[in-house]
Design a protein around this motif. Structure first.
Motif, mmCIF file in Angstrom:
data_model
loop_
_atom_site.group_PDB
_atom_site.id
_atom_site.type_symbol
_atom_site.label_atom_id
_atom_site.label_comp_id
_atom_site.label_asym_id
_atom_site.label_seq_id
_atom_site.Cartn_x
_atom_site.Cartn_y
_atom_site.Cartn_z
ATOM 1 N N ALA A 190 8.216 42.620 1.250
ATOM 2 C CA ALA A 190 7.393 41.436 1.008
ATOM 3 C C ALA A 190 7.929 40.615 -0.168
ATOM 4 O O ALA A 190 7.367 39.589 -0.527
ATOM 5 C CB ALA A 190 5.951 41.871 0.735
ATOM 6 N N GLU A 217 8.065 41.615 -3.282
ATOM 7 C CA GLU A 217 7.260 41.819 -4.493
ATOM 8 C C GLU A 217 7.862 42.814 -5.479
ATOM 9 O O GLU A 217 7.491 42.868 -6.635
ATOM 10 C CB GLU A 217 5.858 42.312 -4.107
ATOM 11 C CG GLU A 217 5.066 41.277 -3.348
ATOM 12 C CD GLU A 217 3.854 41.866 -2.667
ATOM 13 O OE1 GLU A 217 3.217 41.117 -1.918
ATOM 14 O OE2 GLU A 217 3.558 43.071 -2.836
ATOM 15 N N SER A 218 8.756 43.653 -4.983
ATOM 16 C CA SER A 218 9.437 44.568 -5.895
ATOM 17 C C SER A 218 10.906 44.637 -5.481
ATOM 18 O O SER A 218 11.248 44.335 -4.337
ATOM 19 C CB SER A 218 8.799 45.959 -5.855
ATOM 20 O OG SER A 218 9.246 46.666 -4.736
ATOM 21 N N ASP A 244 9.086 51.103 -3.307
ATOM 22 C CA ASP A 244 8.017 50.961 -2.332
ATOM 23 C C ASP A 244 8.559 49.992 -1.271
ATOM 24 O O ASP A 244 8.641 48.786 -1.508
ATOM 25 C CB ASP A 244 6.796 50.390 -3.057
ATOM 26 C CG ASP A 244 5.644 50.111 -2.116
ATOM 27 O OD1 ASP A 244 5.892 49.960 -0.905
ATOM 28 O OD2 ASP A 244 4.504 50.037 -2.597
ATOM 29 N N LYS A 297 7.517 48.751 1.478
ATOM 30 C CA LYS A 297 6.654 47.670 1.959
ATOM 31 C C LYS A 297 6.629 46.490 0.971
ATOM 32 O O LYS A 297 6.747 45.335 1.369
ATOM 33 C CB LYS A 297 5.222 48.198 2.114
ATOM 34 C CG LYS A 297 4.611 47.807 3.434
ATOM 35 C CD LYS A 297 3.423 48.647 3.707
ATOM 36 C CE LYS A 297 2.296 47.817 4.296
ATOM 37 N NZ LYS A 297 1.073 48.612 4.362
ATOM 38 N N ARG A 298 6.517 46.833 -0.308
ATOM 39 C CA ARG A 298 6.475 45.769 -1.312
ATOM 40 C C ARG A 298 7.856 45.113 -1.463
ATOM 41 O O ARG A 298 7.959 43.917 -1.733
ATOM 42 C CB ARG A 298 5.984 46.311 -2.661
ATOM 43 C CG ARG A 298 4.527 46.780 -2.572
ATOM 44 C CD ARG A 298 3.942 47.008 -3.935
ATOM 45 N NE ARG A 298 3.969 45.804 -4.721
ATOM 46 C CZ ARG A 298 4.300 45.757 -6.013
ATOM 47 N NH1 ARG A 298 4.626 46.859 -6.644
ATOM 48 N NH2 ARG A 298 4.318 44.622 -6.654
ATOM 49 N N ASP A 357 8.491 43.628 -9.851
ATOM 50 C CA ASP A 357 8.639 45.023 -10.277
ATOM 51 C C ASP A 357 10.055 45.499 -9.965
ATOM 52 O O ASP A 357 10.531 45.318 -8.847
ATOM 53 C CB ASP A 357 7.644 45.924 -9.521
ATOM 54 C CG ASP A 357 6.230 45.661 -10.002
ATOM 55 O OD1 ASP A 357 6.077 45.131 -11.118
ATOM 56 O OD2 ASP A 357 5.281 45.969 -9.255
#
Ligand code: GDP
Length: 518
Positions: free
Chosen positions: A238, A240-241, A232, A234-235, A162
């Motif tokens: 990780a 993820e974004s 985000d 947190k993402r 993302d």
């Protein structure tokens, strides 16, 4: 000093990109902002368009900052940045992959015009696997580029991540004038930077005052808010974004916001997972691992540097450390920080820092060094080779030099040396991820070790790492051979890609890995 506090202000990262996207230019601008250099033009591109080894080595010898320095260190706003260099040649990327095991975050530079390119995809995949947080910089916005929304779509579609814009480019009538920072709704207008050689004036005011809300940028910003495309954290952490920044490295547009983001968003060094699944905390006694070994870095010194990433505690020069692989003591008497041709002695270093240990001849890529309680980190991944050559000394009286050279190049990770159990040291197979690795290896064997060699193409097209349990079966198969790497990992070699596919399909019980993580 307190390692925890020192670690908290460190940001250890790499820039990943396809050649020509602007990595060198951006690196230079970071150094310019932090005052580490005064003038643009001091950083030379490491990229090699020509592809022969002697060209590459010639370039290495004329190196500017980025060519010879594995790490660039600079300070900005109370933060210490360690920028690890990733060699740029598209054909020589094994080294690049390994460097990524030493970073806590990456800046991904994308050429706005070309979008996501193949080398970026490959490097991104490695980061993704490791869960490395990535900040994206869409560069060259000063050139006619696709719509920013299209660029975001390209990132999301090609990389499956993302993409959340933190800044948004303002390009009235095709002229890039600045960016809106969506976090505080400010418009950053950029002034003349003398073609990017100076930081350039930068003014900021609320975008609603500076721009027409019903104009293009205003409409797009409203749309982004509606879509909820906000970062985000947190993402992001990780992997993820990815937060996205737009700018132009050449014109210094958006570079400071990006650097601030590396300080503000990218994580500081944290506890590191060990081989047995534990975690080594930042304030535990010293630990670190070797992610790069480079010999004869400087022809005037003729030495060997092992680059160690500090993971926990405080590194102090002269302390006796232990190497986890063989339990041997290593006294880090000579420790350097390398910056271009300059070397500076390092007396202390903290988590996130990189130190170059001089002439620690026993150290290999992946080795863990520690003080106090024993610890071992998983070694960086290795990639299965795709090119193979049988290597023999051209001059039989130079066998000793030949063996020494091969061992050295193997340890440095310049080339993988594979041996057949029945042949031992006779006719070792050189294996590489990129063809250029052969050129570099043969050139160095001849010029550094005095052992000219003959290479004969081997009739293998594909390799997979396997395990001892699979070896007996593999040996019975047609068009498959088993060789061993110097770290004793058995490798299945296939006469063709087709054979590799067939064996994989017919024998799901066999272990056949593409990437070796330990
Ligand atoms: P690298 O291969 O990723 O290190 O790329 P370089 O930094 O060497 O840049 C490749 C080319 O793109 C050079 O000619 C740069 O001057 C140019 N370049 C880099 N950044 C920009 C930019 O923001 N705008 C424009 N127009 N050109 C750029």
């Amino acid at each position: 000093m307190d390692p925890q506090r020192e670690a908290a202000r460190r940001r250890t990262f790499a820039i990943i990109s396809h050649p020509d996207a602007g990595k060198t230019t951006l690196t230079e601008k970071f150094l310019l902002y932090s005052g580490a250099i005064q003038e643009a033009g001091a950083v030379k591109s490491r990229k090699v368009e020509r592809s022969t080894a002697s060209d590459w080595l010639e370039l290495e010898q004329k190196r500017g900052i980025s060519v010879s320095s594995a790490v660039m260190r600079f300070e900005h706003d109370g933060h210490v940045f360690n920028l690890l260099d990733t060699p740029g040649h598209r054909d020589f990327s094994e080294d690049t992959y390994r460097v990524l095991s030493g970073v806590d975050a990456a800046v991904m530079v994308i050429d706005a015009v070309n979008g996501v390119e193949p080398q970026t995809e490959k490097l991104y995949a490695v980061c993704r696997r490791r869960g490395t947080p990535i900040i994206t910089f869409v560069n060259k916005m000063d050139r006619p580029a696709p719509e920013p929304l299209e660029i975001l779509d390209d990132i999301e579609a090609k990389l499956g991540i993302d993409a959340h814009p933190v800044t948004w480019p303002v390009v009235p009538e095709g002229r890039f004038t600045g960016v809106v920072d969506r976090r505080d709704a400010s418009f950053h207008a950029y002034g003349d930077s003398a073609h990017g050689s100076r930081a350039g004036a930068e003014s900021s005011e609320p975008w609603r005052d500076a721009l027409d809300p019903s104009g293009m940028a205003g409409e797009e910003l409203a749309l982004l808010d509606e879509l909820g495309k906000d970062v985000d954290v947190k993402r992001f952490l990780a992997g993820e974004s990815t937060p996205v920044f737009f700018g132009s490295a050449l014109a210094n547009f958006g570079v400071r916001l990006l650097l601030d983001a590396v300080a503000g968003l990218a994580p500081p060094p944290g506890p590191r997972e060990t081989r047995d699944g534990d975690r080594r905390a930042i304030d535990d006694p010293f630990s670190g691992f070797v992610f790069k070994v480079q010999a004869n870095l400087d022809p005037r010194h003729r030495d060997r540097l092992a680059f160690v990433r500090v993971c926990s505690g405080t590194f102090e020069r002269g302390t006796a450390l232990t190497c986890a692989r063989n339990g041997k003591r290593v006294v880090a008497k000579y420790a350097h920080q390398v910056f271009g041709r300059e070397r500076e002695t390092v007396d202390v270093a903290y988590p996130g820092d990189i130190v170059g240990l001089v002439n620690a001849t026993d150290l290999r890529i992946g080795d863990t060094l520690f003080d106090g309680a024993r610890v071992e980190f998983p070694p960086p991944p290795t990639f299965t080779p795709e090119h193979f050559s049988v290597c023999t000394p051209a001059d039989r009286s130079k066998v000793k030099q030949f063996r020494r050279g091969l061992e050295q190049l193997d340890q440095e990770g310049v080339i993988q040396v594979l041996r057949h159990p029945d042949l031992g040291d006779q006719e070792p197979l050189l294996a590489a991820v990129g063809q250029l690795q052969f050129d570099v290896a043969t050139w160095r064997l001849e010029h550094e070790f005095g052992a000219p060699v003959r290479l004969r193409a081997a009739t293998y097209e594909s390799a997979r790492a396997t395990d001892e349990a699979s070896v007996p079966k593999l040996r019975t198969l047609r068009d498959v051979s088993v060789y061993y790497r110097s770290d004793d990992v058995p490798m299945a070699l296939f006469r063709s890609r087709w054979v590799a596919e067939r064996v994989r399909a017919d024998h799901p019980e066999l272990r056949l890995d593409n990437v070796v993580f330990s």
